[in-house]
Write an enzyme that holds these catalytic residues in place. Structure first.
Site, PDB file in Angstrom:
ATOM      1  N   LYS A 222       0.992  11.756   4.974  1.00 59.37           N
ATOM      2  CA  LYS A 222       1.367  10.678   5.918  1.00 59.37           C
ATOM      3  C   LYS A 222       1.903   9.478   5.153  1.00 59.37           C
ATOM      4  O   LYS A 222       2.946   8.914   5.501  1.00 59.37           O
ATOM      5  CB  LYS A 222       0.134  10.265   6.739  1.00 59.37           C
ATOM      6  CG  LYS A 222       0.332   9.001   7.567  1.00 59.37           C
ATOM      7  CD  LYS A 222      -0.984   8.312   7.958  1.00 59.37           C
ATOM      8  CE  LYS A 222      -1.621   7.573   6.823  1.00 59.37           C
ATOM      9  NZ  LYS A 222      -2.720   6.657   7.197  1.00 59.37           N
TER      10      LYS A 222
ATOM     11  N   LYS B 260       0.830  -1.215   0.000  1.00 58.19           N
ATOM     12  CA  LYS B 260       0.000   0.000   0.000  1.00 58.19           C
ATOM     13  C   LYS B 260       0.868   1.270   0.000  1.00 58.19           C
ATOM     14  O   LYS B 260       0.586   2.230  -0.718  1.00 58.19           O
ATOM     15  CB  LYS B 260      -0.929  -0.018   1.219  1.00 58.19           C
ATOM     16  CG  LYS B 260      -1.767   1.231   1.413  1.00 58.19           C
ATOM     17  CD  LYS B 260      -2.798   1.452   0.319  1.00 58.19           C
ATOM     18  CE  LYS B 260      -3.520   2.774   0.528  1.00 58.19           C
ATOM     19  NZ  LYS B 260      -4.445   3.097  -0.560  1.00 58.19           N
TER      20      LYS B 260
HETATM   21  P1  NAD Z   1     -11.104   9.783   8.298  1.00 54.95           P
HETATM   22  O1  NAD Z   1     -10.278  10.773   9.023  1.00 54.95           O
HETATM   23  O2  NAD Z   1     -12.227  10.237   7.434  1.00 54.95           O
HETATM   24  O3  NAD Z   1     -11.717   8.712   9.349  1.00 54.95           O
HETATM   25  C1  NAD Z   1     -11.048   8.247  10.476  1.00 54.95           C
HETATM   26  C2  NAD Z   1     -12.094   8.150  11.593  1.00 54.95           C
HETATM   27  O4  NAD Z   1     -11.488   7.497  12.714  1.00 54.95           O
HETATM   28  C3  NAD Z   1     -12.611   9.494  12.079  1.00 54.95           C
HETATM   29  O5  NAD Z   1     -14.028   9.529  11.979  1.00 54.95           O
HETATM   30  C4  NAD Z   1     -12.124   9.586  13.524  1.00 54.95           C
HETATM   31  O6  NAD Z   1     -13.030  10.257  14.385  1.00 54.95           O
HETATM   32  C5  NAD Z   1     -11.991   8.116  13.889  1.00 54.95           C
HETATM   33  N1  NAD Z   1     -11.069   7.802  14.967  1.00 54.95           N
HETATM   34  C6  NAD Z   1      -9.806   8.249  15.153  1.00 54.95           C
HETATM   35  N2  NAD Z   1      -9.256   7.663  16.238  1.00 54.95           N
HETATM   36  C7  NAD Z   1     -10.203   6.827  16.734  1.00 54.95           C
HETATM   37  C8  NAD Z   1     -10.238   5.923  17.842  1.00 54.95           C
HETATM   38  N3  NAD Z   1      -9.198   5.783  18.666  1.00 54.95           N
HETATM   39  N4  NAD Z   1     -11.368   5.219  18.066  1.00 54.95           N
HETATM   40  C9  NAD Z   1     -12.447   5.362  17.257  1.00 54.95           C
HETATM   41  N5  NAD Z   1     -12.469   6.201  16.193  1.00 54.95           N
HETATM   42  C10 NAD Z   1     -11.357   6.920  15.941  1.00 54.95           C
HETATM   43  O7  NAD Z   1     -10.070   8.905   7.470  1.00 54.95           O
HETATM   44  P2  NAD Z   1     -10.384   7.984   6.194  1.00 54.95           P
HETATM   45  O8  NAD Z   1     -10.215   8.787   4.963  1.00 54.95           O
HETATM   46  O9  NAD Z   1     -11.631   7.221   6.427  1.00 54.95           O
HETATM   47  O10 NAD Z   1      -9.115   7.017   6.265  1.00 54.95           O
HETATM   48  C11 NAD Z   1      -9.017   5.973   7.238  1.00 54.95           C
HETATM   49  C12 NAD Z   1      -7.788   5.129   6.898  1.00 54.95           C
HETATM   50  O11 NAD Z   1      -7.942   4.571   5.571  1.00 54.95           O
HETATM   51  C13 NAD Z   1      -6.484   5.929   6.880  1.00 54.95           C
HETATM   52  O12 NAD Z   1      -5.438   5.139   7.366  1.00 54.95           O
HETATM   53  C14 NAD Z   1      -6.290   6.247   5.378  1.00 54.95           C
HETATM   54  O13 NAD Z   1      -4.922   6.465   5.067  1.00 54.95           O
HETATM   55  C15 NAD Z   1      -6.849   4.983   4.754  1.00 54.95           C
HETATM   56  N6  NAD Z   1      -7.370   5.149   3.392  1.00 54.95           N
HETATM   57  C16 NAD Z   1      -8.172   6.211   3.065  1.00 54.95           C
HETATM   58  C17 NAD Z   1      -8.654   6.309   1.753  1.00 54.95           C
HETATM   59  C18 NAD Z   1      -9.532   7.467   1.319  1.00 54.95           C
HETATM   60  O14 NAD Z   1      -9.714   7.645   0.080  1.00 54.95           O
HETATM   61  N7  NAD Z   1     -10.096   8.249   2.231  1.00 54.95           N
HETATM   62  C19 NAD Z   1      -8.332   5.335   0.800  1.00 54.95           C
HETATM   63  C20 NAD Z   1      -7.546   4.239   1.190  1.00 54.95           C
HETATM   64  C21 NAD Z   1      -7.067   4.166   2.482  1.00 54.95           C
END
Ligand code: NAD
Length: 291
Positions: free
Chosen positions: A241, A172
Site C-alpha cells: 500500500k 512517511k
Molecule cells: P493492523 O491491521 O494491525 O491494525 C489496524 C486495526 O484497525 C485492526 O485491528 C482493524 O480491525 C482496525 N480497524 C479497521 N477499520 C476500522 C474502523 N473503521 N474502526 C475501528 N477499527 C478499525 O495495522 P497496523 O500494522 O497496526 O497499522 C496501522 C497503520 O499504521 C497503517 O496505516 C500502517 O501503514 C501504519 N504503520 C504500521 C507499522 C507497523 O510496523 N505495523 C509501522 C508504521 C506505520
C-alpha cells in the site's frame, strides 16, 4: 488545560501498543476496533471499549487513529457520526496511520479552527508503539501540535514537525519508498556476494562496518531475515500500500524517477507469491527474487 481523556481508534499491531502505553502513563483511554479479539486485548490492558468512534468523540480531548487506509480514516472523521460533527470544541485528531497527503489536507480543512487535525504517521513499528519510542512525522498547524505534545511525547521520543497538513504523510511515504528500495537493493547485493562465495552473514558483517550500511542491513537482516523470525509486525499488504501511494504521489506531482518505478513494479509483482498477511521482510525471499 491538561489532557486526560484519550481515544484510540484501531487497536491493531500499532494502535494496541499505543493504547497500552497511554494507560501506563496515566491517561484515561477509550478504544475502538472492529475486531472483538483486539477489543478483548485492549480491555485486558485497561482500555475502556467504545462501540462506536462517536462515543469517544463525546468525551475525548484527543483522539489517536491507527487505521489501515486513508478511506478508513475519512470514514471516522467525516459524516454525521464523524469527528467533525461530534468532536468536542478544541479536540484534536492525531492520525498516525500511513495515509494520503491529499486526504489529510481535506480532513484538516474539514476540522477548521473549531477542532485540530494532525497527520502524524509514525516509524518504529509495534516495538516502538509499545515502548513509547516512536518517531512522529507531523503535518499540520504547529500550535495544534504543541497542544498535542503531552500525548505525542508519551508515545514517541522524536516528534518532527515536517510542514503544513499532508507534509507528515509525504515524509512517511518517501521514507517507506526508501525502505522498499533498500530491501530490493540489499537482497541483490547479498545474492551477488553469495554467488561470489561470501555468505550473507559474512558480507553483512563487513557492510555494517562500512559505508553501504542502512537500517535494512543493520536491523532488518539481523533481527528478522537471517534469524528467519519474520515477525516485525509490519505486513506485505501495508508495505505494498505504501509503495503504491508513494508511486501515485510521485505521478501526481510529476516527480517519479526510474528507480522508484522499478521498485514499485517489484513490490507489485511480489503479490504473486506473497499474501498481504506475510511479514514485509519476506520480500527478500519472495519467489522470483534473485536470492
Ligand atoms: P493492523 O491491521 O494491525 O491494525 C489496524 C486495526 O484497525 C485492526 O485491528 C482493524 O480491525 C482496525 N480497524 C479497521 N477499520 C476500522 C474502523 N473503521 N474502526 C475501528 N477499527 C478499525 O495495522 P497496523 O500494522 O497496526 O497499522 C496501522 C497503520 O499504521 C497503517 O496505516 C500502517 O501503514 C501504519 N504503520 C504500521 C507499522 C507497523 O510496523 N505495523 C509501522 C508504521 C506505520
Amino acid at each position: 488545560m491538561a489532557m486526560k481523556h484519550i481515544g484510540v481508534i484501531g487497536l491493531g499491531a500499532m494502535g494496541l501498543g499505543m493504547a497500552k502505553i497511554l494507560v501506563e502513563r496515566g491517561f484515561t483511554v477509550r478504544g475502538c476496533d472492529l475486531s472483538s479479539e483486539r477489543q478483548r486485548l485492549a480491555q485486558q490492558a485497561g482500555v475502556t471499549i467504545a462501540a462506536e468512534p462517536s462515543s469517544l468523540y463525546a468525551v475525548c480531548e484527543l483522539v489517536v487513529a491507527s487505521l489501515p487506509k486513508a478511506a478508513d480514516v475519512a470514514g471516522v472523521v467525516e459524516g454525521p457520526a464523524g469527528f467533525v460533527a461530534r468532536g468536542r470544541p478544541d479536540a484534536i485528531f492525531v492520525d498516525t496511520s500511513t495515509s494520503e497527503p491529499r486526504v489529510s489536507r481535506k480532513l484538516a480543512a474539514a476540522c477548521g479552527t473549531r477542532l485540530g487535525f494532525l497527520d502524524a504517521p509514525v516509524s518504529g513499528g509495534p516495538q516502538g508503539a509499545k515502548t513509547g519510542t516512536l518517531t512522529f512525522m507531523v503535518g499540520g498547524d504547529k500550535e495544534v501540535m504543541e497542544r498535542a505534545r503531552p500525548v505525542l511525547t508519551a508515545l514517541g521520543n522524536k516528534i518532527i514537525h515536517v510542514g503544513a497538513s499532508g507534509a507528515g504523510n509525504v515524509a512517511k511515504l518517501v521514507n517507506n519508498l526508501l525502505v522498499a528500495a533498500n530491501l530490493a537493493s540489499v537482497r541483490e547485493a547479498v545474492a551477488l556476494a553469495a554467488a561470489a562465495g561470501v555468505p550473507a552473514e559474512d558480507v553483512l558483517t563487513a557492510i555494517n562496518a562500512a559505508s553501504g550500511r542502512s537500517a535494512v542491513t543493520e536491523v532488518n537482516y539481523t533481527r528478522w531475515i537471517l534469524s528467519e523470525r519474520f515477525d516485525s509486525g509490519f505486513t506485505m499488504g501495508l508495505m505494498r500500500k505504501d509503495v503504491q501511494l508513494a508511486a501515485k504521489l510521485g505521478q501526481d506531482v510529476g516527480s517519479f524517477g526510474a528507480v522508484s518505478a522499478l521498485v514499485s513494479d517489484l513490490w507489485d509483482a511480489s503479490a504473486q507469491g506473497l499474501g498481504d498477511g506475510e511479514d514485509f521482510n519476506k520480500f527478500v525471499i519472495a519467489p522470483g527474487s534473485s536470492e
